[in-house]
Design an enzyme around this catalytic site. Sequence first.
Site, PDB file in Angstrom:
ATOM      1  N   TYR A 151     -31.736   6.315   9.569  1.00 30.21           N
ATOM      2  CA  TYR A 151     -31.762   5.281  10.605  1.00 30.21           C
ATOM      3  C   TYR A 151     -30.838   4.121  10.226  1.00 30.21           C
ATOM      4  O   TYR A 151     -29.990   3.702  11.018  1.00 30.21           O
ATOM      5  CB  TYR A 151     -33.208   4.801  10.782  1.00 30.21           C
ATOM      6  CG  TYR A 151     -33.391   3.843  11.931  1.00 30.21           C
ATOM      7  CD1 TYR A 151     -33.389   4.307  13.241  1.00 30.21           C
ATOM      8  CD2 TYR A 151     -33.570   2.484  11.721  1.00 30.21           C
ATOM      9  CE1 TYR A 151     -33.552   3.436  14.307  1.00 30.21           C
ATOM     10  CE2 TYR A 151     -33.741   1.608  12.774  1.00 30.21           C
ATOM     11  CZ  TYR A 151     -33.734   2.086  14.071  1.00 30.21           C
ATOM     12  OH  TYR A 151     -33.898   1.221  15.117  1.00 30.21           O
TER      13      TYR A 151
HETATM   14  N1  LIG Z   1     -38.412  -1.195  18.733  1.00 27.81           N
HETATM   15  C1  LIG Z   1     -37.818  -1.791  17.712  1.00 27.81           C
HETATM   16  O1  LIG Z   1     -38.447  -2.492  16.914  1.00 27.81           O
HETATM   17  C2  LIG Z   1     -36.362  -1.635  17.492  1.00 27.81           C
HETATM   18  C3  LIG Z   1     -35.751  -2.423  16.513  1.00 27.81           C
HETATM   19  C4  LIG Z   1     -34.382  -2.298  16.306  1.00 27.81           C
HETATM   20  C5  LIG Z   1     -33.635  -1.431  17.052  1.00 27.81           C
HETATM   21  N2  LIG Z   1     -34.249  -0.649  17.999  1.00 27.81           N
HETATM   22  C6  LIG Z   1     -33.410   0.276  18.731  1.00 27.81           C
HETATM   23  O2  LIG Z   1     -33.576   0.077  20.115  1.00 27.81           O
HETATM   24  C7  LIG Z   1     -33.412   1.311  20.811  1.00 27.81           C
HETATM   25  C8  LIG Z   1     -34.640   1.569  21.672  1.00 27.81           C
HETATM   26  O3  LIG Z   1     -35.786   1.631  20.830  1.00 27.81           O
HETATM   27  P1  LIG Z   1     -37.257   1.692  21.421  1.00 27.81           P
HETATM   28  O4  LIG Z   1     -38.117   0.985  20.457  1.00 27.81           O
HETATM   29  O5  LIG Z   1     -37.224   1.275  22.843  1.00 27.81           O
HETATM   30  O6  LIG Z   1     -37.544   3.255  21.288  1.00 27.81           O
HETATM   31  P2  LIG Z   1     -38.400   4.241  22.229  1.00 27.81           P
HETATM   32  O7  LIG Z   1     -38.722   5.413  21.371  1.00 27.81           O
HETATM   33  O8  LIG Z   1     -39.514   3.500  22.862  1.00 27.81           O
HETATM   34  O9  LIG Z   1     -37.353   4.661  23.346  1.00 27.81           O
HETATM   35  C9  LIG Z   1     -36.216   5.425  23.032  1.00 27.81           C
HETATM   36  C10 LIG Z   1     -35.883   6.298  24.219  1.00 27.81           C
HETATM   37  O10 LIG Z   1     -34.692   7.051  23.879  1.00 27.81           O
HETATM   38  C11 LIG Z   1     -34.832   8.355  24.447  1.00 27.81           C
HETATM   39  N3  LIG Z   1     -33.993   9.307  23.744  1.00 27.81           N
HETATM   40  C12 LIG Z   1     -34.117   9.747  22.468  1.00 27.81           C
HETATM   41  N4  LIG Z   1     -33.181  10.661  22.203  1.00 27.81           N
HETATM   42  C13 LIG Z   1     -32.429  10.806  23.333  1.00 27.81           C
HETATM   43  C14 LIG Z   1     -31.325  11.600  23.682  1.00 27.81           C
HETATM   44  N5  LIG Z   1     -30.781  12.466  22.810  1.00 27.81           N
HETATM   45  N6  LIG Z   1     -30.802  11.491  24.920  1.00 27.81           N
HETATM   46  C15 LIG Z   1     -31.352  10.634  25.816  1.00 27.81           C
HETATM   47  N7  LIG Z   1     -32.413   9.853  25.544  1.00 27.81           N
HETATM   48  C16 LIG Z   1     -32.950   9.941  24.315  1.00 27.81           C
HETATM   49  C17 LIG Z   1     -36.324   8.662  24.271  1.00 27.81           C
HETATM   50  O11 LIG Z   1     -36.735   9.711  25.138  1.00 27.81           O
HETATM   51  C18 LIG Z   1     -36.964   7.321  24.575  1.00 27.81           C
HETATM   52  O12 LIG Z   1     -37.291   7.221  25.951  1.00 27.81           O
HETATM   53  C19 LIG Z   1     -33.207   2.377  19.740  1.00 27.81           C
HETATM   54  O13 LIG Z   1     -31.829   2.614  19.558  1.00 27.81           O
HETATM   55  C20 LIG Z   1     -33.777   1.735  18.504  1.00 27.81           C
HETATM   56  O14 LIG Z   1     -33.204   2.249  17.331  1.00 27.81           O
HETATM   57  C21 LIG Z   1     -35.589  -0.739  18.241  1.00 27.81           C
END
Ligand SMILES: NC(=O)c1ccc[n+]([C@@H]2O[C@H](COP(=O)([O-])OP(=O)(O)OC[C@H]3O[C@@H](n4cnc5c(N)ncnc54)[C@H](O)[C@@H]3O)[C@@H](O)[C@H]2O)c1
Length: 244
Positions: A151
């Site tokens: 990650y």
């Molecule tokens: N939540 C946090 O604390 C946090 C912190 C830093 C960064 N992020 C980043 O923010 C982004 C969103 O995170 P989140 O917490 O909303 O995650 P989440 O798991 O709630 O949502 C991610 C979405 O991406 C979709 N997805 C995964 N693989 C895919 C693919 N190959 N093609 C299309 N869709 C796909 C999933 O189905 C899901 O709906 C991510 O990139 C994550 O790394 C999140």
Amino acid sequence: MHQDWTTQNIVVTGAASGLGRAICVRYVQLGARVTGLDLNEPALLEMQSTLGQSFSPVICDICDREHVAAVFERLGGVDVLVNCAGITGRTNVKSQDTDPIDVERVFQVNFFGSYLTSKAVLPGMISRGYGRVLHMASIAGKEGNAGMLAYSASKAAVIGMTKVQGKEVAGTGVTVNALSPAVIQTPMVDVMPSEQVKYMTAKIPMGRCGSLDELVAMVEFIVSPSCSFTTGFTFDLTGGRATY
Ligand SMILES: NC(=O)c1ccc[n+]([C@@H]2O[C@H](COP(=O)([O-])OP(=O)(O)OC[C@H]3O[C@@H](n4cnc5c(N)ncnc54)[C@H](O)[C@@H]3O)[C@@H](O)[C@H]2O)c1
């Protein structure tokens, strides 16, 4: 800040959950036309029934290069792309114990997927003289979270890509930026080992997680026409964890 979003075509990947979903909801409220890409068909369809015709769901694996190219070809002019699709892969695992297949998959989604979608939209944005691309990175990509090799390294790659793309488009009316949140409680965080989440949250000087409202407000500025003199930058949303 008043912006007219009603003429904007906004594409959000990872639209069916967490950050992507909150961003879609906000832009539909603001009157934009929003296309949400995700693998999760039932969740996308449920969003469509709630959000109405301004929201178009597209079932798409952002790692599938032919499908991504075909989807963006069909979509036509995109004003704003927000790349939220992402996975953590296995966490709370030391580097020497990681599974190469897991590491590769995380890179495929987090880096390669965002590369493919941005590659698809940039030519049109540049030729029309306007566009905003925002890649969702992470504090893990700036600092490296122990137990999260795939990650952290994949998000560092996203930050590197942002710097390159941001400079390449400078002067065209297009900007490419990234955003690095710390922890925001979403389904992604819900399924992580609690030890890993404690480790990440303990490092936040404000002593709390970020909220979806805080995330959406920052996204709204970064992808707005007003944010016109910043490109290649990774914005911070970490409650003081990163001061650069
Ligand atoms: N939540 C946090 O604390 C946090 C912190 C830093 C960064 N992020 C980043 O923010 C982004 C969103 O995170 P989140 O917490 O909303 O995650 P989440 O798991 O709630 O949502 C991610 C979405 O991406 C979709 N997805 C995964 N693989 C895919 C693919 N190959 N093609 C299309 N869709 C796909 C999933 O189905 C899901 O709906 C991510 O990139 C994550 O790394 C999140």
